[in-house]
Scaffold this motif. Structure first.
Motif, PDB file in Angstrom:
ATOM      1  N   ALA A  46       0.808  -1.209   0.000  1.00 17.46           N
ATOM      2  CA  ALA A  46       0.000   0.000   0.000  1.00 17.46           C
ATOM      3  C   ALA A  46       0.839   1.255   0.000  1.00 17.46           C
ATOM      4  O   ALA A  46       0.428   2.260  -0.551  1.00 17.46           O
ATOM      5  CB  ALA A  46      -0.920  -0.006   1.208  1.00 17.46           C
ATOM      6  N   THR A  47       1.989   1.241   0.614  1.00 16.65           N
ATOM      7  CA  THR A  47       2.822   2.433   0.633  1.00 16.65           C
ATOM      8  C   THR A  47       4.003   2.310  -0.305  1.00 16.65           C
ATOM      9  O   THR A  47       4.945   3.082  -0.216  1.00 16.65           O
ATOM     10  CB  THR A  47       3.354   2.703   2.048  1.00 16.65           C
ATOM     11  OG1 THR A  47       4.031   1.563   2.505  1.00 16.65           O
ATOM     12  CG2 THR A  47       2.237   3.061   2.985  1.00 16.65           C
ATOM     13  N   CYS A 101       1.161   6.930  -3.143  1.00 13.00           N
ATOM     14  CA  CYS A 101       0.047   5.978  -3.160  1.00 13.00           C
ATOM     15  C   CYS A 101       0.502   4.547  -3.237  1.00 13.00           C
ATOM     16  O   CYS A 101       1.388   4.158  -2.536  1.00 13.00           O
ATOM     17  CB  CYS A 101      -0.957   6.309  -4.237  1.00 13.00           C
ATOM     18  SG  CYS A 101      -0.324   6.454  -5.893  1.00 13.00           S
ATOM     19  N   GLN A 102      -0.068   3.690  -4.133  1.00 15.30           N
ATOM     20  CA  GLN A 102       0.109   2.231  -4.022  1.00 15.30           C
ATOM     21  C   GLN A 102       0.137   1.481  -5.340  1.00 15.30           C
ATOM     22  O   GLN A 102      -0.117   2.042  -6.366  1.00 15.30           O
ATOM     23  CB  GLN A 102      -1.042   1.739  -3.131  1.00 15.30           C
ATOM     24  CG  GLN A 102      -1.111   0.278  -2.991  1.00 15.30           C
ATOM     25  CD  GLN A 102      -2.269  -0.078  -2.123  1.00 15.30           C
ATOM     26  OE1 GLN A 102      -3.000   0.756  -1.653  1.00 15.30           O
ATOM     27  NE2 GLN A 102      -2.467  -1.316  -1.911  1.00 15.30           N
ATOM     28  N   SER A 142     -12.375   5.211  -0.950  1.00 10.34           N
ATOM     29  CA  SER A 142     -11.032   4.911  -0.448  1.00 10.34           C
ATOM     30  C   SER A 142     -11.012   4.842   1.072  1.00 10.34           C
ATOM     31  O   SER A 142     -10.310   4.002   1.652  1.00 10.34           O
ATOM     32  CB  SER A 142     -10.035   5.969  -0.935  1.00 10.34           C
ATOM     33  OG  SER A 142      -9.881   5.900  -2.344  1.00 10.34           O
ATOM     34  N   LEU A 158     -12.326   1.433   1.968  1.00 11.22           N
ATOM     35  CA  LEU A 158     -11.346   0.395   1.648  1.00 11.22           C
ATOM     36  C   LEU A 158     -10.216   0.384   2.679  1.00 11.22           C
ATOM     37  O   LEU A 158      -9.730  -0.683   3.082  1.00 11.22           O
ATOM     38  CB  LEU A 158     -10.782   0.601   0.243  1.00 11.22           C
ATOM     39  CG  LEU A 158     -11.761   0.422  -0.917  1.00 11.22           C
ATOM     40  CD1 LEU A 158     -11.082   0.755  -2.242  1.00 11.22           C
ATOM     41  CD2 LEU A 158     -12.316  -1.007  -0.959  1.00 11.22           C
ATOM     42  N   ASN A 159      -9.797   1.559   3.121  1.00 14.71           N
ATOM     43  CA  ASN A 159      -8.750   1.639   4.130  1.00 14.71           C
ATOM     44  C   ASN A 159      -9.183   1.015   5.447  1.00 14.71           C
ATOM     45  O   ASN A 159      -8.358   0.468   6.197  1.00 14.71           O
ATOM     46  CB  ASN A 159      -8.336   3.090   4.358  1.00 14.71           C
ATOM     47  CG  ASN A 159      -7.561   3.678   3.203  1.00 14.71           C
ATOM     48  OD1 ASN A 159      -6.972   2.947   2.409  1.00 14.71           O
ATOM     49  ND2 ASN A 159      -7.561   4.997   3.080  1.00 14.71           N
ATOM     50  N   SER A 185      -3.579  -5.047   3.106  1.00 10.55           N
ATOM     51  CA  SER A 185      -2.621  -4.502   2.147  1.00 10.55           C
ATOM     52  C   SER A 185      -3.060  -4.814   0.726  1.00 10.55           C
ATOM     53  O   SER A 185      -3.809  -5.758   0.481  1.00 10.55           O
ATOM     54  CB  SER A 185      -1.222  -5.088   2.392  1.00 10.55           C
ATOM     55  OG  SER A 185      -1.182  -6.469   2.108  1.00 10.55           O
ATOM     56  N   HIS A 186      -2.613  -4.022  -0.204  1.00 11.78           N
ATOM     57  CA  HIS A 186      -2.905  -4.205  -1.613  1.00 11.78           C
ATOM     58  C   HIS A 186      -4.388  -4.074  -1.926  1.00 11.78           C
ATOM     59  O   HIS A 186      -4.932  -4.800  -2.752  1.00 11.78           O
ATOM     60  CB  HIS A 186      -2.366  -5.546  -2.108  1.00 11.78           C
ATOM     61  CG  HIS A 186      -0.888  -5.693  -1.910  1.00 11.78           C
ATOM     62  ND1 HIS A 186      -0.344  -6.057  -0.705  1.00 11.78           N
ATOM     63  CD2 HIS A 186       0.149  -5.503  -2.746  1.00 11.78           C
ATOM     64  CE1 HIS A 186       0.967  -6.086  -0.817  1.00 11.78           C
ATOM     65  NE2 HIS A 186       1.293  -5.751  -2.036  1.00 11.78           N
ATOM     66  N   ARG A 211      -6.600  -0.785  -2.992  1.00 11.61           N
ATOM     67  CA  ARG A 211      -6.559   0.665  -3.216  1.00 11.61           C
ATOM     68  C   ARG A 211      -7.296   1.027  -4.495  1.00 11.61           C
ATOM     69  O   ARG A 211      -7.228   0.298  -5.486  1.00 11.61           O
ATOM     70  CB  ARG A 211      -5.129   1.186  -3.295  1.00 11.61           C
ATOM     71  CG  ARG A 211      -5.058   2.705  -3.379  1.00 11.61           C
ATOM     72  CD  ARG A 211      -3.631   3.194  -3.464  1.00 11.61           C
ATOM     73  NE  ARG A 211      -3.585   4.634  -3.593  1.00 11.61           N
ATOM     74  CZ  ARG A 211      -3.528   5.477  -2.559  1.00 11.61           C
ATOM     75  NH1 ARG A 211      -3.493   5.007  -1.336  1.00 11.61           N
ATOM     76  NH2 ARG A 211      -3.482   6.779  -2.756  1.00 11.61           N
ATOM     77  N   LEU A 260      -7.315   3.476  -7.523  1.00 12.16           N
ATOM     78  CA  LEU A 260      -6.424   4.377  -8.247  1.00 12.16           C
ATOM     79  C   LEU A 260      -7.240   5.292  -9.154  1.00 12.16           C
ATOM     80  O   LEU A 260      -8.072   4.811  -9.929  1.00 12.16           O
ATOM     81  CB  LEU A 260      -5.437   3.590  -9.112  1.00 12.16           C
ATOM     82  CG  LEU A 260      -4.348   2.774  -8.420  1.00 12.16           C
ATOM     83  CD1 LEU A 260      -3.509   2.060  -9.461  1.00 12.16           C
ATOM     84  CD2 LEU A 260      -3.478   3.659  -7.550  1.00 12.16           C
ATOM     85  N   GLU A 279      -2.997   9.126  -9.939  1.00 16.78           N
ATOM     86  CA  GLU A 279      -2.191   8.155  -9.202  1.00 16.78           C
ATOM     87  C   GLU A 279      -1.781   6.998 -10.098  1.00 16.78           C
ATOM     88  O   GLU A 279      -0.642   6.521 -10.040  1.00 16.78           O
ATOM     89  CB  GLU A 279      -2.977   7.629  -8.006  1.00 16.78           C
ATOM     90  CG  GLU A 279      -3.187   8.646  -6.908  1.00 16.78           C
ATOM     91  CD  GLU A 279      -3.971   8.065  -5.749  1.00 16.78           C
ATOM     92  OE1 GLU A 279      -3.678   8.443  -4.599  1.00 16.78           O
ATOM     93  OE2 GLU A 279      -4.859   7.227  -5.996  1.00 16.78           O
TER      94      GLU A 279
END
Length: 387
Positions: free
Chosen positions: A14-15, A22-23, A121, A124-125, A130-131, A133, A135, A139
């Motif tokens: 994610a980072t 972004c990711q 978003s 989703l967070n 992880s993974h 996101r 876009l 981004e």
């Protein structure tokens, strides 16, 4: 080979876009593209590539009706449900979040495109996976320019992802990324050659935010030795399989052969056991690995492999714990894509690193939050024989 395949089966976190903001990740299967926003797109082409983002004429300020907002929300969550590595994984949370978003979209007659994307978003967070996101075109373009090796015109020249230096008898190998082509085996071998006179090797992976599993394979084999299990990865199709396909080694990354072969492996074998090569030569020198809370995805994996085999001392603070393989999938709005976790990754001892991270053998508090004294403290402890 499609351009987006550079990302296929990448353990991209994610980072990962720390230098982007972004990711990351890969290819897709488009379901429905019914919106007027995508009516001009060739619906037989489902590839997520740089062109998908740069060709978009959509604006953040576009006004979206409530019905269209609900269609886009459903598209996001249907794509996630369809592609996630395990349909049951956090299913209740996903359904709850979808219900909340649809209720909000029903109650609000108009949205800007940016408002709706930001609200999705946020949900989703909340999954804390992880993974995952969303876009948008901006981004997506910045990310895919990295993987397609087409930097932005005003982008600064990136620092090398692999470097080496000597501190007395300690050889420090710095690995900032496991992304090909930011790292290659040739670069890694060249850096290691500069440390030939070192008595101790310290591998510094602080801030390394992910990349390819194959890059981890060749970075770790001289630490753990020949024919050692590195990890298992499994896609949705492999959930019911009992015996994995065994793959030893890594792919040639000189001309992106790695990415192409990695894709074929994943498509043919949804459950894979990765091992080091039979001919791998273990470096007998003492090794240490320096980790921090920004080490994630493939970096999580590297630390986990080393720790499970007990082949190097792990120093620093617990890693991020963001270890799932991800792909990118087109959404109904042109230039928008969803990154979804499509591959589950398990460590050599059968441990799940996702959401947990890899703890150090020796805690160095100075390594938290990008502490500036982390490396110096690690060197001091090694020199003093305290680790």
């Amino acid at each position: 080979m499609s351009k987006i395949e550079y990302l296929k089966r990448g353990f991209l976190l994610a980072t990962l876009l720390g230098f982007l903001g972004c990711q990351p990740t890969n290819t897709d299967r488009v379901s429905q593209q019914l919106s007027e926003d995508t009516s001009s797109v060739n619906q037989t082409e489902d590839e997520v590539s740089l062109d998908w983002f740069t060709s978009s004429a959509l604006e953040d300020t576009d006004i979206i009706s409530s019905p269209e907002a609900k269609l886009f929300i459903e598209d996001v969550y249907q794509t996630l449900d369809r592609e996630i590595f395990d349909p049951a994984f956090k299913k209740a949370e996903r359904e709850q979040h979808l219900s909340e978003l649809l209720a909000e979209a029903e109650a609000k007659p108009k949205w800007t495109r940016a408002e709706l994307a930001a609200r999705i978003s946020e949900q989703l967070n909340r999954l804390a996976v992880s993974h995952v996101r969303l876009l948008d075109p901006t981004e997506g373009e910045r990310l895919f320019r990295i993987f397609e090796q087409k930097p932005l015109p005003d982008a600064a020249t990136p620092e090398p992802s692999v470097s080496a230096e000597m501190r007395g008898k300690i050889g420090i190998l710095r690995v900032k990324s496991f992304i090909v082509p930011l790292i290659t085996k040739a670069q890694l071998d060249q850096a290691k050659a500069q440390l030939a006179q070192a008595k101790v090797i310290l591998i510094d992976v602080r801030g390394n935010e992910g990349g390819y599993g194959s890059s981890v394979s060749y970075a770790v084999e001289d630490i753990v030795g020949a024919d050692k299990v590195l990890w298992w990865d499994r896609t949705r199709e492999g959930l019911q399989m009992e015996e994995p396909y065994v793959f030893r080694g890594y792919f040639d990354d000189a001309d992106n052969v790695e990415a192409e072969a990695d894709i074929a492996l994943g498509e043919e074998h949804p459950y894979v056991e990765w091992r080091t090569r039979l001919e791998a030569q273990q470096d007998p020198r003492p090794h240490f690995v320096l980790i921090d809370d920004r080490c994630g995805s493939a970096c999580d994996l590297f630390a986990g492999v080393v720790k499970d085999h007990g082949s190097a001392g792990i120093l620093g603070v617990r890693t991020m714990g963001a270890l799932l393989g991800g792909d990118a999938f087109r959404l109904r709005w042109e230039g928008f894509a969803l990154i979804a976790p499509t591959v589950q990754v398990i460590s050599p001892k059968g441990l799940t690193i996702e959401g947990v991270g890899v703890p150090p053998d020796v805690e160095i508090p100075e390594c938290a939050n990008g502490g500036s004294q982390c490396l110096e403290r690690a060197i001091q402890m090694i020199q003093a024989g305290a680790v």
